[in-house]
Design a protein around this motif. Structure first.
Motif, PDB file in Angstrom:
ATOM      1  N   ASN A   1       0.852  -1.187   0.000  1.00  0.00           N
ATOM      2  CA  ASN A   1       0.000   0.000   0.000  1.00  0.00           C
ATOM      3  C   ASN A   1       0.890   1.240   0.000  1.00  0.00           C
ATOM      4  O   ASN A   1       1.585   1.514   0.979  1.00  0.00           O
ATOM      5  CB  ASN A   1      -0.901  -0.018   1.238  1.00  0.00           C
ATOM      6  CG  ASN A   1      -1.909   1.118   1.233  1.00  0.00           C
ATOM      7  OD1 ASN A   1      -2.080   1.810   0.246  1.00  0.00           O
ATOM      8  ND2 ASN A   1      -2.576   1.301   2.363  1.00  0.00           N
ATOM      9  N   VAL A   2       0.884   1.973  -1.098  1.00  0.00           N
ATOM     10  CA  VAL A   2       1.742   3.146  -1.251  1.00  0.00           C
ATOM     11  C   VAL A   2       0.932   4.410  -0.972  1.00  0.00           C
ATOM     12  O   VAL A   2      -0.148   4.608  -1.521  1.00  0.00           O
ATOM     13  CB  VAL A   2       2.353   3.198  -2.662  1.00  0.00           C
ATOM     14  CG1 VAL A   2       3.148   4.495  -2.862  1.00  0.00           C
ATOM     15  CG2 VAL A   2       3.240   1.983  -2.895  1.00  0.00           C
ATOM     16  N   GLY A   3       1.470   5.295  -0.134  1.00  0.00           N
ATOM     17  CA  GLY A   3       0.721   6.447   0.329  1.00  0.00           C
ATOM     18  C   GLY A   3      -0.326   5.986   1.324  1.00  0.00           C
ATOM     19  O   GLY A   3      -1.484   6.384   1.292  1.00  0.00           O
ATOM     20  N   ALA A   4       0.107   5.130   2.241  1.00  0.00           N
ATOM     21  CA  ALA A   4      -0.817   4.303   3.023  1.00  0.00           C
ATOM     22  C   ALA A   4      -1.515   5.034   4.153  1.00  0.00           C
ATOM     23  O   ALA A   4      -2.526   4.558   4.657  1.00  0.00           O
ATOM     24  CB  ALA A   4      -0.061   3.105   3.597  1.00  0.00           C
TER      25      ALA A   4
ATOM     26  N   GLU B   1      -6.710  -1.238   3.717  1.00  0.00           N
ATOM     27  CA  GLU B   1      -5.694  -2.263   3.511  1.00  0.00           C
ATOM     28  C   GLU B   1      -6.314  -3.653   3.663  1.00  0.00           C
ATOM     29  O   GLU B   1      -6.943  -3.944   4.681  1.00  0.00           O
ATOM     30  CB  GLU B   1      -4.550  -2.113   4.502  1.00  0.00           C
ATOM     31  CG  GLU B   1      -3.611  -0.963   4.192  1.00  0.00           C
ATOM     32  CD  GLU B   1      -2.453  -0.836   5.163  1.00  0.00           C
ATOM     33  OE1 GLU B   1      -1.693   0.138   5.037  1.00  0.00           O
ATOM     34  OE2 GLU B   1      -2.324  -1.704   6.053  1.00  0.00           O
ATOM     35  N   PRO B   2      -6.127  -4.529   2.677  1.00  0.00           N
ATOM     36  CA  PRO B   2      -6.636  -5.890   2.799  1.00  0.00           C
ATOM     37  C   PRO B   2      -5.721  -6.729   3.697  1.00  0.00           C
ATOM     38  O   PRO B   2      -4.579  -6.327   3.986  1.00  0.00           O
ATOM     39  CB  PRO B   2      -6.594  -6.393   1.352  1.00  0.00           C
ATOM     40  CG  PRO B   2      -5.435  -5.659   0.757  1.00  0.00           C
ATOM     41  CD  PRO B   2      -5.444  -4.292   1.386  1.00  0.00           C
TER      42      PRO B   2
ATOM     43  N   ALA C   1       3.345  -1.192   4.111  1.00  0.00           N
ATOM     44  CA  ALA C   1       2.759   0.116   3.842  1.00  0.00           C
ATOM     45  C   ALA C   1       3.884   1.121   3.636  1.00  0.00           C
ATOM     46  O   ALA C   1       4.832   1.160   4.420  1.00  0.00           O
ATOM     47  CB  ALA C   1       1.870   0.546   5.007  1.00  0.00           C
ATOM     48  N   VAL C   2       3.777   1.912   2.592  1.00  0.00           N
ATOM     49  CA  VAL C   2       4.764   2.950   2.301  1.00  0.00           C
ATOM     50  C   VAL C   2       4.104   4.295   2.555  1.00  0.00           C
ATOM     51  O   VAL C   2       3.066   4.608   1.951  1.00  0.00           O
ATOM     52  CB  VAL C   2       5.257   2.857   0.844  1.00  0.00           C
ATOM     53  CG1 VAL C   2       6.243   3.982   0.537  1.00  0.00           C
ATOM     54  CG2 VAL C   2       5.883   1.495   0.573  1.00  0.00           C
ATOM     55  N   GLU C   3       4.675   5.091   3.443  1.00  0.00           N
ATOM     56  CA  GLU C   3       4.040   6.347   3.862  1.00  0.00           C
ATOM     57  C   GLU C   3       5.122   7.347   4.284  1.00  0.00           C
ATOM     58  O   GLU C   3       6.001   7.001   5.082  1.00  0.00           O
ATOM     59  CB  GLU C   3       3.078   6.073   5.015  1.00  0.00           C
ATOM     60  CG  GLU C   3       2.580   7.282   5.779  1.00  0.00           C
ATOM     61  CD  GLU C   3       1.885   8.309   4.900  1.00  0.00           C
ATOM     62  OE1 GLU C   3       2.147   9.499   5.089  1.00  0.00           O
ATOM     63  OE2 GLU C   3       1.093   7.906   4.020  1.00  0.00           O
ATOM     64  N   PRO C   4       5.095   8.577   3.775  1.00  0.00           N
ATOM     65  CA  PRO C   4       6.135   9.543   4.118  1.00  0.00           C
ATOM     66  C   PRO C   4       5.943  10.259   5.455  1.00  0.00           C
ATOM     67  O   PRO C   4       6.878  10.866   5.968  1.00  0.00           O
ATOM     68  CB  PRO C   4       6.060  10.554   2.967  1.00  0.00           C
ATOM     69  CG  PRO C   4       4.639  10.490   2.520  1.00  0.00           C
ATOM     70  CD  PRO C   4       4.222   9.058   2.696  1.00  0.00           C
TER      71      PRO C   4
ATOM     72  N   ALA D   1       5.890  -7.304  -4.764  1.00  0.00           N
ATOM     73  CA  ALA D   1       4.594  -7.853  -4.340  1.00  0.00           C
ATOM     74  C   ALA D   1       3.747  -8.136  -5.567  1.00  0.00           C
ATOM     75  O   ALA D   1       3.966  -7.574  -6.645  1.00  0.00           O
ATOM     76  CB  ALA D   1       3.869  -6.880  -3.417  1.00  0.00           C
ATOM     77  N   ASP D   2       2.758  -9.002  -5.394  1.00  0.00           N
ATOM     78  CA  ASP D   2       1.851  -9.306  -6.498  1.00  0.00           C
ATOM     79  C   ASP D   2       1.127  -8.060  -6.984  1.00  0.00           C
ATOM     80  O   ASP D   2       0.977  -7.830  -8.187  1.00  0.00           O
ATOM     81  CB  ASP D   2       0.813 -10.343  -6.067  1.00  0.00           C
ATOM     82  CG  ASP D   2       1.396 -11.731  -5.891  1.00  0.00           C
ATOM     83  OD1 ASP D   2       2.469 -12.006  -6.448  1.00  0.00           O
ATOM     84  OD2 ASP D   2       0.769 -12.539  -5.185  1.00  0.00           O
ATOM     85  N   ALA D   3       0.649  -7.252  -6.035  1.00  0.00           N
ATOM     86  CA  ALA D   3      -0.117  -6.058  -6.389  1.00  0.00           C
ATOM     87  C   ALA D   3       0.320  -4.879  -5.538  1.00  0.00           C
ATOM     88  O   ALA D   3       0.768  -5.042  -4.397  1.00  0.00           O
ATOM     89  CB  ALA D   3      -1.608  -6.305  -6.212  1.00  0.00           C
ATOM     90  N   VAL D   4       0.174  -3.704  -6.117  1.00  0.00           N
ATOM     91  CA  VAL D   4       0.448  -2.459  -5.401  1.00  0.00           C
ATOM     92  C   VAL D   4      -0.786  -1.578  -5.527  1.00  0.00           C
ATOM     93  O   VAL D   4      -1.366  -1.463  -6.611  1.00  0.00           O
ATOM     94  CB  VAL D   4       1.674  -1.741  -5.989  1.00  0.00           C
ATOM     95  CG1 VAL D   4       1.864  -0.377  -5.326  1.00  0.00           C
ATOM     96  CG2 VAL D   4       2.929  -2.586  -5.812  1.00  0.00           C
ATOM     97  N   MET D   5      -1.198  -0.986  -4.410  1.00  0.00           N
ATOM     98  CA  MET D   5      -2.332  -0.074  -4.464  1.00  0.00           C
ATOM     99  C   MET D   5      -1.911   1.301  -3.955  1.00  0.00           C
ATOM    100  O   MET D   5      -1.034   1.431  -3.096  1.00  0.00           O
ATOM    101  CB  MET D   5      -3.513  -0.616  -3.664  1.00  0.00           C
ATOM    102  CG  MET D   5      -3.322  -0.710  -2.166  1.00  0.00           C
ATOM    103  SD  MET D   5      -4.804  -1.425  -1.378  1.00  0.00           S
ATOM    104  CE  MET D   5      -4.542  -0.943   0.338  1.00  0.00           C
ATOM    105  N   ALA D   6      -2.574   2.318  -4.504  1.00  0.00           N
ATOM    106  CA  ALA D   6      -2.325   3.709  -4.108  1.00  0.00           C
ATOM    107  C   ALA D   6      -3.681   4.396  -4.059  1.00  0.00           C
ATOM    108  O   ALA D   6      -4.303   4.630  -5.104  1.00  0.00           O
ATOM    109  CB  ALA D   6      -1.389   4.389  -5.098  1.00  0.00           C
ATOM    110  N   LEU D   7      -4.169   4.702  -2.863  1.00  0.00           N
ATOM    111  CA  LEU D   7      -5.541   5.152  -2.679  1.00  0.00           C
ATOM    112  C   LEU D   7      -5.609   6.633  -2.334  1.00  0.00           C
ATOM    113  O   LEU D   7      -5.072   7.075  -1.315  1.00  0.00           O
ATOM    114  CB  LEU D   7      -6.202   4.338  -1.562  1.00  0.00           C
ATOM    115  CG  LEU D   7      -6.072   2.812  -1.651  1.00  0.00           C
ATOM    116  CD1 LEU D   7      -6.846   2.159  -0.519  1.00  0.00           C
ATOM    117  CD2 LEU D   7      -6.542   2.292  -2.996  1.00  0.00           C
TER     118      LEU D   7
END
Length: 247
Positions: free
Chosen positions: A38-41, A47-48, A54-57, A87-93
């Motif tokens: 999860n980028v920008g988490a 988050e599933p 989780a990537v978060e600044p 990872a299999d998938a990356v999400m950015a919400l």
């Protein structure tokens, strides 16, 4: 419409809770991915269970993540210190509109994902027609014009993607920008406005005249007359979109 998304905004009040119906659509978009980053988490909204990182600044947002959440890495979306195909998938919400270098950020999502990238964002053309912005707070729409990322541009940067509409329930529990489309009185609540970055960053002084008109129209019944077509609707397309790329 980041985590420093609105769904995890550091200013968001306690009532900001991920909506389970929106969550189902996001999780279905991830497909059968066994591992997700999860980028920008932010604080971890949506988050599933298969989230591995989780990537978060923001240290503030990381500190708000619940116990038991996936490990958080303090880093920006534009430069992620992870190996290719992590990872299999990356999400950015609800986060890409905060990035200072969109191309670099999308490149990083593509680099660390093996199979799929899922971005939750909004279509500004549709969102601008939302009654709150169109009739009462055009100044907030102008602010969003400066940061909105065109959905077609995202799809192109991803090398092609399918786009899904995310209809918003009338009782949406996540108080992002258009969550209260059938509950107009909510926008008169300063706590609600504080949790919507578009409104919080536009500023109360700028919003005040439009909010006064909304208050008058609610008191007189004009809003309900003008928007009677909304009162029996269960969901509404106010512009929220999923952009899904298979790699």
């Amino acid at each position: 419409m980041a985590l420093r998304q609105e769904a995890g905004d550091a200013t968001a009040p306690v009532q900001r809770r991920p909506d389970p119906r929106v969550a189902v659509q996001i999780h279905e978009a991830l497909g059968d991915a066994a591992t997700v980053i999860n980028v920008g988490a932010g604080a971890g909204s949506y988050e599933p269970p298969q989230t591995v990182l989780a990537v978060e600044p923001s240290s503030v947002m990381i500190s708000q993540r619940p116990a038991g959440s996936a490990r958080a890495l303090k880093a920006s979306g534009e430069w992620i210190p992870l190996a290719d195909d992590s990872a299999d998938a990356v999400m950015a919400l609800l986060t890409v509109h905060h990035w200072t270098d969109l191309e670099a950020g999308i490149g990083e999502l593509l680099r660390i994902a093996r199979r799929r990238v899922v971005i939750f964002t909004w279509d500004q053309t549709t969102y601008r027609r939302f009654w709150l912005l169109d009739e009462y707070l055009p100044e907030a729409a102008v602010f969003d014009d400066t940061r909105a990322v065109a959905v077609d541009r995202l799809a192109a940067l991803l090398g092609g993607a399918r786009i899904e509409t995310v209809p918003i329930p009338h009782d949406c529990t996540d108080g992002f920008g258009a969550a209260f489309w059938r509950r107009p009185e909510a926008y008169l609540d300063p706590q609600v406005r504080a949790g919507i970055s578009m409104l919080a960053q536009t500023g109360e002084e700028v919003l005040s005249p439009g909010l006064a008109r909304l208050s008058d129209d609610l008191s007189s019944g004009r809003w309900h007359e003008r928007h009677s077509d909304l009162l029996d609707r269960e969901t509404l397309d106010v512009g929220y979109r999923l952009v899904i790329a298979d790699l």
